[in-house]
Write a protein that holds these residues in place. Structure first.
Motif, mmCIF file in Angstrom:
data_model
loop_
_atom_site.group_PDB
_atom_site.id
_atom_site.type_symbol
_atom_site.label_atom_id
_atom_site.label_comp_id
_atom_site.label_asym_id
_atom_site.label_seq_id
_atom_site.Cartn_x
_atom_site.Cartn_y
_atom_site.Cartn_z
ATOM 1 N N THR A 77 1.719 -36.787 10.529
ATOM 2 C CA THR A 77 2.866 -36.686 11.057
ATOM 3 C C THR A 77 3.587 -36.804 9.953
ATOM 4 O O THR A 77 4.724 -36.132 9.207
ATOM 5 N N SER A 80 4.632 -33.324 8.684
ATOM 6 C CA SER A 80 6.094 -32.545 9.993
ATOM 7 C C SER A 80 6.979 -32.290 9.283
ATOM 8 O O SER A 80 7.646 -31.867 10.218
ATOM 9 N N VAL A 82 9.508 -34.233 9.330
ATOM 10 C CA VAL A 82 10.778 -35.233 9.748
ATOM 11 C C VAL A 82 10.860 -36.047 9.273
ATOM 12 O O VAL A 82 11.647 -37.190 9.570
ATOM 13 N N SER A 84 11.600 -39.744 7.727
ATOM 14 C CA SER A 84 11.890 -40.297 5.571
ATOM 15 C C SER A 84 11.146 -40.666 5.221
ATOM 16 O O SER A 84 9.769 -41.105 4.810
ATOM 17 N N ARG A 143 9.686 -34.046 17.924
ATOM 18 C CA ARG A 143 10.119 -33.590 17.482
ATOM 19 C C ARG A 143 11.106 -34.429 16.207
ATOM 20 O O ARG A 143 11.301 -33.609 15.030
ATOM 21 N N ASN A 144 11.653 -35.798 16.176
ATOM 22 C CA ASN A 144 11.940 -35.974 15.343
ATOM 23 C C ASN A 144 11.048 -37.495 15.127
ATOM 24 O O ASN A 144 9.551 -37.192 15.487
ATOM 25 N N GLU A 145 11.381 -38.235 13.626
ATOM 26 C CA GLU A 145 10.801 -39.652 13.495
ATOM 27 C C GLU A 145 10.822 -40.272 14.725
ATOM 28 O O GLU A 145 9.442 -41.216 14.660
ATOM 29 N N ARG A 146 11.183 -40.442 15.448
ATOM 30 C CA ARG A 146 11.320 -41.497 16.289
ATOM 31 C C ARG A 146 9.959 -41.415 17.340
ATOM 32 O O ARG A 146 9.370 -41.958 17.771
ATOM 33 N N GLU A 147 10.542 -40.166 17.493
ATOM 34 C CA GLU A 147 9.100 -39.564 18.288
ATOM 35 C C GLU A 147 7.894 -39.584 17.697
ATOM 36 O O GLU A 147 6.986 -40.235 18.366
ATOM 37 N N TYR A 148 8.050 -39.480 16.507
ATOM 38 C CA TYR A 148 6.285 -39.328 16.124
ATOM 39 C C TYR A 148 5.760 -40.905 15.919
ATOM 40 O O TYR A 148 4.646 -41.120 15.848
#
Lengths: 215, 198
Positions: A77, A80, A82, A84, A143-148
């Motif tokens: 993660t 990745s 993506v 922040s 694909r994005n922070e939320r999914e990770y």
């Protein structure tokens, strides 16, 4: 497939010492080597319930394998690209705490004569470990922070389940307490990850009155 | 033994405490398995009897000690909520509900074992917190005490499944203290190993 060889190897070492009581209890004390060889599958009844404890060293190996999956998940993660900076700071702290868990469990395992299992060597090995943990999602789909973060919550939840099992199975008091402390820390991670996903939503952050062992 | 086996097998026998408040047979599928065949009624009866045997008098004493503190936490949240607002209030309401669940589960387990759950006291000395910050500090202290008691209790409990379910409660208290600490501007999970003084 499960790393039964590694588990059996540790169980063999353990059978010479602290699991003697369990072996006696389960009627397998005829010989340490024979018992170790027979230890794992026969413990499962046809209904899937354990007939006897599997031994502290074998439990530690399982916990370590799960911890290694979590380490890989956090490292992936963070790499990745993506995430922040503010989230990465939190994840790095959690990753550090997971390393502390691994270190502590490894020390305990080595005292029992066992060796820590090797971490997943690549993504394929990691995905195999995830499937064993009943996590079907592939990290390659994230694909994005939320999914990770949602993925990490799932991994943390399964880790808590493993510790729930570990606490049930362990015999050594100090190990039981350490496992409980770690399980609670994993619960904190899950809560704070959910807080990152949905800030201020305490219902999501602390969804249940019990952590781990939940269906 | 592998993850798959672990993650399949315990689910049927977990949650003893989670259902203990509803009936003593909760979570006793371990014992159902041991019983073999038989009618549903006789299995349930056997399970209830076995659960009763599995929890010792010393376990009941430990559970009652935890229940005493859960009662205190319930009193503290109940008294503190009117002094809170916004997210802190929402969190405290949520946590009060979870402490009530813990207390019901512990009381159910004690009753299911033939014991008598300790009732709440008529009053608790919670100090005189004024305003949100002091209430949060008080709740933080009480959660820390709960954590201390559970950490001490877990290795002393006899049946493994009871240890595991009590650890589930401990972990939930750890989540509470994380949120409370964050609300107080403190690091929410400062240690890799949950300790009472977080």
């Amino acid at each position: 497939m499960p790393d039964l060889d590694a588990t059996a190897q540790v169980a063999a070492a353990d059978a010479n010492g602290s699991t003697r009581r369990e072996l006696v209890r389960s009627g397998l004390a005829a010989g340490a080597a024979a018992a170790a060889a027979a230890l794992l599958p026969p413990l499962l009844s046809p209904a899937g319930a354990l007939a006897a404890p599997i031994g502290d060293a074998a439990v530690l190996v399982l916990a370590l394998r799960a911890e290694q999956a979590v380490l890989y998940a956090y490292e992936g993660t963070l790499a990745s690209g993506v995430i922040s900076a503010s989230t990465a700071q939190v994840l790095k702290m959690f990753l550090g705490q997971e390393h502390e868990h691994v270190d502590a469990l490894t020390v305990h395992l080595e005292r029992l004569g066992g060796t820590a299992p090797a971490p997943p060597s690549d993504l394929a090995a990691f995905e195999l470990l995830l499937r064993e943990l009943q996590i079907k999602q592939s990290p390659s789909t994230l694909r994005n922070e939320r999914e990770y973060l949602s993925f990490l919550v799932k991994v943390e939840a399964e880790l808590a389940n493993i510790y729930h099992f570990a606490i049930e199975q362990l015999v050594d008091d100090q190990l039981i307490q350490t496992a409980a402390q770690i399980m609670a820390n994993e619960g904190q991670h899950a809560t704070l990850l959910r807080e990152l996903i949905s800030p201020g939503n305490v219902r999501r952050a602390v969804p249940r009155a019990f952590v781990g062992g939940a269906t | 033994m592998d993850f798959d086996e672990i993650l399949r097998y315990p689910r049927s026998r977990r949650a003893f405490l989670r259902t203990a408040g509803v009936g003593a047979a909760g979570g006793s599928s371990l014992l159902l398995t041991a019983c073999g065949g038989g009618s549903a009624t006789s299995k349930k009866q056997a399970a209830e009897e076995s659960v009763t045997l599995a929890i010792r008098a010393s376990d009941v004493q430990i559970l009652n000690g935890a229940l005493d503190l859960e009662h205190m936490a319930i009193a503290a949240y109940t008294a503190g909520i009117p002094l809170l607002n916004g997210r802190a209030r929402a969190g405290a309401v949520r946590f009060l509900g979870q402490e009530l669940t813990h207390a019901a589960a512990l009381a159910g387990a004690i009753k299911g074992s033939g014991g008598k759950p300790n009732p709440p006291r008529t009053s608790y000395d919670l100090g005189s917190p004024r305003g949100q910050a002091e209430v949060l500090a008080t709740l933080d202290t009480i959660e820390g005490t709960l954590i201390d008691v559970y950490l001490d209790a877990i290795p002393k409990l006899s049946p493994g499944w009871l240890r595991a379910d009590v650890a589930s409660i401990l972990a939930n208290e750890g989540q509470h203290i994380s949120i409370l600490r964050a609300a107080r501007g403190l690091p929410p999970a400062p240690s890799a190993f949950l300790t009472p003084n977080e």
